[in-house]
Design a protein around this motif. Sequence first.
Motif, PDB file in Angstrom:
ATOM      1  N   ALA A  53       6.500  -0.540  -0.779  1.00 27.68           N
ATOM      2  CA  ALA A  53       5.530  -1.053  -1.749  1.00 27.68           C
ATOM      3  C   ALA A  53       4.377  -1.761  -1.032  1.00 27.68           C
ATOM      4  N   LYS A  54       4.674  -2.492   0.031  1.00 24.78           N
ATOM      5  CA  LYS A  54       3.612  -3.146   0.798  1.00 24.78           C
ATOM      6  C   LYS A  54       2.677  -2.098   1.394  1.00 24.78           C
ATOM      7  N   GLU A  55       3.240  -0.996   1.878  1.00 25.41           N
ATOM      8  CA  GLU A  55       2.416   0.085   2.429  1.00 25.41           C
ATOM      9  C   GLU A  55       1.486   0.648   1.357  1.00 25.41           C
ATOM     10  N   LEU A  56       1.980   0.799   0.137  1.00 23.72           N
ATOM     11  CA  LEU A  56       1.149   1.281  -0.962  1.00 23.72           C
ATOM     12  C   LEU A  56       0.015   0.301  -1.250  1.00 23.72           C
ATOM     13  N   VAL A  57       0.303  -0.979  -1.215  1.00 25.46           N
ATOM     14  CA  VAL A  57      -0.733  -1.999  -1.411  1.00 25.46           C
ATOM     15  C   VAL A  57      -1.807  -1.867  -0.341  1.00 25.46           C
ATOM     16  N   ILE A  58      -1.395  -1.763   0.911  1.00 24.84           N
ATOM     17  CA  ILE A  58      -2.350  -1.668   2.025  1.00 24.84           C
ATOM     18  C   ILE A  58      -3.172  -0.389   1.927  1.00 24.84           C
ATOM     19  N   GLN A  59      -2.533   0.738   1.618  1.00 22.85           N
ATOM     20  CA  GLN A  59      -3.267   2.001   1.489  1.00 22.85           C
ATOM     21  C   GLN A  59      -4.263   1.936   0.333  1.00 22.85           C
ATOM     22  N   SER A  60      -3.887   1.287  -0.735  1.00 19.94           N
ATOM     23  CA  SER A  60      -4.800   1.127  -1.874  1.00 19.94           C
ATOM     24  C   SER A  60      -5.987   0.249  -1.496  1.00 19.94           C
ATOM     25  N   LEU A  61      -5.728  -0.801  -0.749  1.00 21.90           N
ATOM     26  CA  LEU A  61      -6.824  -1.651  -0.272  1.00 21.90           C
ATOM     27  C   LEU A  61      -7.772  -0.861   0.630  1.00 21.90           C
ATOM     28  N   LEU A  62      -7.214   0.019   1.458  1.00 22.36           N
ATOM     29  CA  LEU A  62      -8.057   0.851   2.321  1.00 22.36           C
ATOM     30  C   LEU A  62      -8.973   1.742   1.496  1.00 22.36           C
ATOM     31  N   CYS A  63      -8.478   2.254   0.383  1.00 25.16           N
ATOM     32  CA  CYS A  63      -9.342   3.054  -0.509  1.00 25.16           C
ATOM     33  C   CYS A  63     -10.526   2.226  -0.980  1.00 25.16           C
ATOM     34  N   ALA A  64     -10.264   0.992  -1.342  1.00 23.61           N
ATOM     35  CA  ALA A  64     -11.345   0.120  -1.797  1.00 23.61           C
ATOM     36  C   ALA A  64     -12.316  -0.186  -0.664  1.00 23.61           C
ATOM     37  N   VAL A  65     -11.786  -0.480   0.507  1.00 26.26           N
ATOM     38  CA  VAL A  65     -12.629  -0.809   1.662  1.00 26.26           C
ATOM     39  C   VAL A  65     -13.508   0.374   2.044  1.00 26.26           C
ATOM     40  N   ARG A  66     -12.954   1.571   1.971  1.00 27.16           N
ATOM     41  CA  ARG A  66     -13.688   2.773   2.381  1.00 27.16           C
ATOM     42  C   ARG A  66     -14.556   3.377   1.278  1.00 27.16           C
ATOM     43  N   ALA A  67     -14.583   2.804   0.110  1.00 29.13           N
ATOM     44  CA  ALA A  67     -15.254   3.397  -1.048  1.00 29.13           C
ATOM     45  C   ALA A  67     -16.726   3.698  -0.802  1.00 29.13           C
ATOM     46  N   ASP A  68     -17.397   2.871  -0.044  1.00 32.20           N
ATOM     47  CA  ASP A  68     -18.824   3.089   0.211  1.00 32.20           C
ATOM     48  C   ASP A  68     -19.093   3.616   1.618  1.00 32.20           C
ATOM     49  N   ASP A  69     -18.052   4.072   2.296  1.00 31.14           N
ATOM     50  CA  ASP A  69     -18.153   4.628   3.653  1.00 31.14           C
ATOM     51  C   ASP A  69     -18.670   3.626   4.681  1.00 31.14           C
ATOM     52  N   GLN A  70     -18.581   2.343   4.343  1.00 30.25           N
ATOM     53  CA  GLN A  70     -18.954   1.291   5.273  1.00 30.25           C
ATOM     54  C   GLN A  70     -17.906   0.194   5.186  1.00 30.25           C
ATOM     55  N   VAL A  71     -17.610  -0.429   6.305  1.00 33.86           N
ATOM     56  CA  VAL A  71     -16.665  -1.544   6.309  1.00 33.86           C
ATOM     57  C   VAL A  71     -17.417  -2.787   6.753  1.00 33.86           C
ATOM     58  N   SER A  72     -17.572  -3.718   5.830  1.00 36.19           N
ATOM     59  CA  SER A  72     -18.275  -4.947   6.164  1.00 36.19           C
ATOM     60  C   SER A  72     -17.337  -5.880   6.934  1.00 36.19           C
ATOM     61  N   VAL A  73     -17.933  -6.851   7.582  1.00 35.00           N
ATOM     62  CA  VAL A  73     -17.138  -7.853   8.301  1.00 35.00           C
ATOM     63  C   VAL A  73     -16.209  -8.566   7.319  1.00 35.00           C
ATOM     64  N   GLU A  75     -14.941  -7.452   4.504  1.00 30.89           N
ATOM     65  CA  GLU A  75     -13.844  -6.567   4.106  1.00 30.89           C
ATOM     66  C   GLU A  75     -12.787  -6.480   5.205  1.00 30.89           C
ATOM     67  N   ALA A  76     -13.228  -6.315   6.442  1.00 28.77           N
ATOM     68  CA  ALA A  76     -12.290  -6.216   7.556  1.00 28.77           C
ATOM     69  C   ALA A  76     -11.495  -7.509   7.721  1.00 28.77           C
ATOM     70  N   GLU A  77     -12.162  -8.644   7.602  1.00 25.69           N
ATOM     71  CA  GLU A  77     -11.470  -9.931   7.724  1.00 25.69           C
ATOM     72  C   GLU A  77     -10.477 -10.145   6.591  1.00 25.69           C
ATOM     73  N   LEU A  78     -10.869  -9.789   5.378  1.00 27.51           N
ATOM     74  CA  LEU A  78      -9.974  -9.932   4.233  1.00 27.51           C
ATOM     75  C   LEU A  78      -8.761  -9.012   4.371  1.00 27.51           C
ATOM     76  N   SER A  85      -0.642 -11.876   5.815  1.00 29.23           N
ATOM     77  CA  SER A  85       0.138 -12.544   4.767  1.00 29.23           C
ATOM     78  C   SER A  85       1.325 -11.714   4.315  1.00 29.23           C
ATOM     79  N   LEU A  86       1.186 -10.388   4.370  1.00 27.73           N
ATOM     80  CA  LEU A  86       2.266  -9.493   3.959  1.00 27.73           C
ATOM     81  C   LEU A  86       3.162  -9.091   5.130  1.00 27.73           C
ATOM     82  N   VAL A  90      -2.206  -4.171  10.726  1.00 23.04           N
ATOM     83  CA  VAL A  90      -3.530  -3.852  10.201  1.00 23.04           C
ATOM     84  C   VAL A  90      -3.829  -2.390  10.504  1.00 23.04           C
ATOM     85  N   PRO A  91      -4.081  -1.589   9.484  1.00 25.82           N
ATOM     86  CA  PRO A  91      -4.379  -0.181   9.735  1.00 25.82           C
ATOM     87  C   PRO A  91      -5.823  -0.019  10.184  1.00 25.82           C
ATOM     88  N   PRO A  92      -6.127   1.097  10.835  1.00 24.00           N
ATOM     89  CA  PRO A  92      -7.532   1.361  11.186  1.00 24.00           C
ATOM     90  C   PRO A  92      -8.344   1.539   9.908  1.00 24.00           C
TER      91      PRO A  92
END
Length: 95
Positions: A53-73, A75-78, A85-86, A90-92
């Motif tokens: 379930a934690k992996e699903l949370v992280i993968q879902s967050l990656l979808c949000a981070v990658r939504a605009d094809d840019q990763v802001s500082v 977003e990466a820090e969050l 915390s989990l 940290v995935p690429p």
Amino acid sequence: AGCSDEAAARRAWLLAMQQAFPGEAIDWSAPPAAWQAPFERALDDLDDLNPVAKELVIQSLLCAVRADDQVSVEEAELLRLICASLHCPVPPTSA
């Protein structure tokens, strides 16, 4: 965290929700101005999830981070904070 406007934030959130809950219709609402305390409580709750379930949370967050094809500082820090915390690696962030 990295969206420039509400429409972009909504799109990123919807992509993450589709990853986590395929086919479900989940309503969007902008986060409250005082988001920190609910965020911390959510992290405590999410840390109790099993590893799959934690992996699903992280993968879902990656979808949000990658939504605009840019990763802001921000977003990466969050993402790093959430993974720490989990107790997850940290995935690429690049696609």
